[in-house]
Design a protein around this motif. Sequence first.
Motif, PDB file in Angstrom:
ATOM      1  N   GLU A  40      50.603  16.658 -15.178  1.00 45.15           N
ATOM      2  CA  GLU A  40      50.543  17.253 -16.514  1.00 45.15           C
ATOM      3  C   GLU A  40      51.701  16.739 -17.357  1.00 45.15           C
ATOM      4  O   GLU A  40      52.867  16.951 -17.024  1.00 45.15           O
ATOM      5  N   ASN A  41      51.390  16.026 -18.420  1.00 42.79           N
ATOM      6  CA  ASN A  41      52.421  15.443 -19.284  1.00 42.79           C
ATOM      7  C   ASN A  41      53.058  16.542 -20.132  1.00 42.79           C
ATOM      8  O   ASN A  41      52.396  17.146 -20.968  1.00 42.79           O
ATOM      9  N   PRO A  42      54.356  16.823 -19.952  1.00 45.54           N
ATOM     10  CA  PRO A  42      55.002  17.887 -20.731  1.00 45.54           C
ATOM     11  C   PRO A  42      54.993  17.615 -22.232  1.00 45.54           C
ATOM     12  O   PRO A  42      55.014  18.545 -23.040  1.00 45.54           O
ATOM     13  N   ALA A  43      54.937  16.331 -22.616  1.00 45.53           N
ATOM     14  CA  ALA A  43      54.895  15.995 -24.049  1.00 45.53           C
ATOM     15  C   ALA A  43      53.596  16.489 -24.683  1.00 45.53           C
ATOM     16  O   ALA A  43      53.580  16.923 -25.842  1.00 45.53           O
ATOM     17  N   ILE A  44      52.498  16.452 -23.927  1.00 46.75           N
ATOM     18  CA  ILE A  44      51.209  16.926 -24.437  1.00 46.75           C
ATOM     19  C   ILE A  44      51.269  18.425 -24.699  1.00 46.75           C
ATOM     20  O   ILE A  44      50.771  18.920 -25.714  1.00 46.75           O
ATOM     21  N   ALA A  45      51.882  19.168 -23.792  1.00 50.18           N
ATOM     22  CA  ALA A  45      52.002  20.623 -23.951  1.00 50.18           C
ATOM     23  C   ALA A  45      52.774  20.956 -25.226  1.00 50.18           C
ATOM     24  O   ALA A  45      52.423  21.894 -25.959  1.00 50.18           O
ATOM     25  N   GLN A  46      53.817  20.192 -25.516  1.00 51.13           N
ATOM     26  CA  GLN A  46      54.609  20.426 -26.734  1.00 51.13           C
ATOM     27  C   GLN A  46      53.805  20.097 -27.977  1.00 51.13           C
ATOM     28  O   GLN A  46      53.829  20.837 -28.966  1.00 51.13           O
ATOM     29  N   LEU A  47      53.071  18.992 -27.938  1.00 52.41           N
ATOM     30  CA  LEU A  47      52.283  18.585 -29.097  1.00 52.41           C
ATOM     31  C   LEU A  47      51.096  19.520 -29.326  1.00 52.41           C
ATOM     32  O   LEU A  47      50.716  19.782 -30.468  1.00 52.41           O
ATOM     33  N   ARG A  48      50.522  20.027 -28.255  1.00 56.42           N
ATOM     34  CA  ARG A  48      49.313  20.854 -28.358  1.00 56.42           C
ATOM     35  C   ARG A  48      49.560  22.169 -29.068  1.00 56.42           C
ATOM     36  O   ARG A  48      48.752  22.636 -29.868  1.00 56.42           O
ATOM     37  N   GLY A  49      50.678  22.799 -28.795  1.00 58.41           N
ATOM     38  CA  GLY A  49      50.948  24.102 -29.393  1.00 58.41           C
ATOM     39  C   GLY A  49      49.952  25.142 -28.888  1.00 58.41           C
ATOM     40  O   GLY A  49      49.754  25.297 -27.680  1.00 58.41           O
ATOM     41  N   ASP A  50      49.286  25.838 -29.825  1.00 55.38           N
ATOM     42  CA  ASP A  50      48.328  26.890 -29.455  1.00 55.38           C
ATOM     43  C   ASP A  50      46.878  26.427 -29.471  1.00 55.38           C
ATOM     44  O   ASP A  50      45.953  27.239 -29.375  1.00 55.38           O
ATOM     45  N   LYS A  51      46.641  25.137 -29.623  1.00 57.22           N
ATOM     46  CA  LYS A  51      45.253  24.656 -29.643  1.00 57.22           C
ATOM     47  C   LYS A  51      44.562  24.966 -28.315  1.00 57.22           C
ATOM     48  O   LYS A  51      45.166  24.844 -27.257  1.00 57.22           O
ATOM     49  N   PRO A  52      43.272  25.337 -28.368  1.00 61.29           N
ATOM     50  CA  PRO A  52      42.533  25.567 -27.127  1.00 61.29           C
ATOM     51  C   PRO A  52      42.538  24.305 -26.265  1.00 61.29           C
ATOM     52  O   PRO A  52      42.546  23.185 -26.788  1.00 61.29           O
ATOM     53  N   CYS A  53      42.551  24.512 -24.959  1.00 58.09           N
ATOM     54  CA  CYS A  53      42.640  23.359 -24.049  1.00 58.09           C
ATOM     55  C   CYS A  53      41.809  23.610 -22.792  1.00 58.09           C
ATOM     56  O   CYS A  53      41.862  24.692 -22.206  1.00 58.09           O
ATOM     57  N   ILE A  54      41.034  22.605 -22.421  1.00 54.63           N
ATOM     58  CA  ILE A  54      40.327  22.620 -21.140  1.00 54.63           C
ATOM     59  C   ILE A  54      41.089  21.696 -20.199  1.00 54.63           C
ATOM     60  O   ILE A  54      41.229  20.506 -20.471  1.00 54.63           O
ATOM     61  N   LYS A  55      41.607  22.251 -19.128  1.00 53.16           N
ATOM     62  CA  LYS A  55      42.304  21.438 -18.134  1.00 53.16           C
ATOM     63  C   LYS A  55      41.296  21.075 -17.034  1.00 53.16           C
ATOM     64  O   LYS A  55      40.870  21.946 -16.267  1.00 53.16           O
ATOM     65  N   VAL A  56      40.903  19.816 -17.035  1.00 54.44           N
ATOM     66  CA  VAL A  56      39.915  19.331 -16.061  1.00 54.44           C
ATOM     67  C   VAL A  56      40.647  18.867 -14.808  1.00 54.44           C
ATOM     68  O   VAL A  56      41.446  17.929 -14.854  1.00 54.44           O
TER      69      VAL A  56
END
Length: 338
Positions: A40-56
């Motif tokens: 899991e890329n920590p940079a993605i988590a920071q950029l995503r914020g509160d956007k809905p996310c499906i973790k496949v």
Amino acid sequence: MAVHWYPGHMHKAQKEIKQVLPQVDLLIEVLDARIPYSSENPAIAQLRGDKPCIKVLSKTDLADPVVTATWQEYLERERSVKTFAATTEQPAQMKKIIELCRKMLPEKEASVKTINTMIVGIPNVGKSTLINILADRIIAKTGNEAAVTKHQQRINLGNGITLFDTPGILWPKVENPNSGYRLAATGAIKDTAMEYDDVGFYAADYLIKAYPECLKERFKLTSIGATEIEFLEAAAGSRGALMAGGRVNLHKICEVLINELRSGKLGRISLETPEMVEHEEAEMASVAAKKAADKIKRKQSFKTGSLTPDKKDRKEKRESDRAAQSARMKKQHRARSK
């Protein structure tokens, strides 16, 4: 393990993700089911914020099913996150991700507006194969190696869903040293950026504790020993990974171990659990706190200097003399100004 592999196109891809993200309604983040935390890329988590996310959680056919279920429960504690565990060997099952996208954005579904999704993930987690399944055609180049996709593209999946594809990206510094080994063991990092012996020893140490029966069965051993070197020596004898004089060829047996781990020949194995990573994060926080305290101490020491008792006394006397001289000069100045 320090990861020293961050190609230029990965830096560019991260900038492109940041630019496109405002247009995106939902993220599809592909993780390796064997290492959900490390992949899991920590940079993605920071950029995503509160956007809905499906973790496949991909490659579930290679991961321990009990551990995968534990990870799903753990990851879904986060708000706006749903997990989807499957393998690209089951295309019909993977296509259900589209239904999940719609369920997570009911307001878009009701308004018949296009749902903009973005698929992200580190190299070699099956992202390109998933795209081809969702699109029902060959769009993304696939390959069993890291960093196949180099450019971002926009794909119309039909049924009112658009997918932004991005190259697989690592991040400049993997803070958790265990994650570096896990990424290397699963093939997320190119083999030219790792040492087989180093990664092989790490994998052996973990496997003899977590999956001893898998090792015994695969290498046809009655005993695997208590340490990684004992196991590797026994495995080398079983596989003929020996040099002249009967010496163990450690590089060869480590290469065999890693390749069989990656291919699933050892069995369905997960390399980390939520409990493990929570413990590792606590250790990392403790180390970081100590480093910060040591840094403050060094700065303070630099300001005061390294003083022996006699040097400290002389310094205090000089400061006292300067203060007394300053007071006399101020007194003389006031006397002259009257």
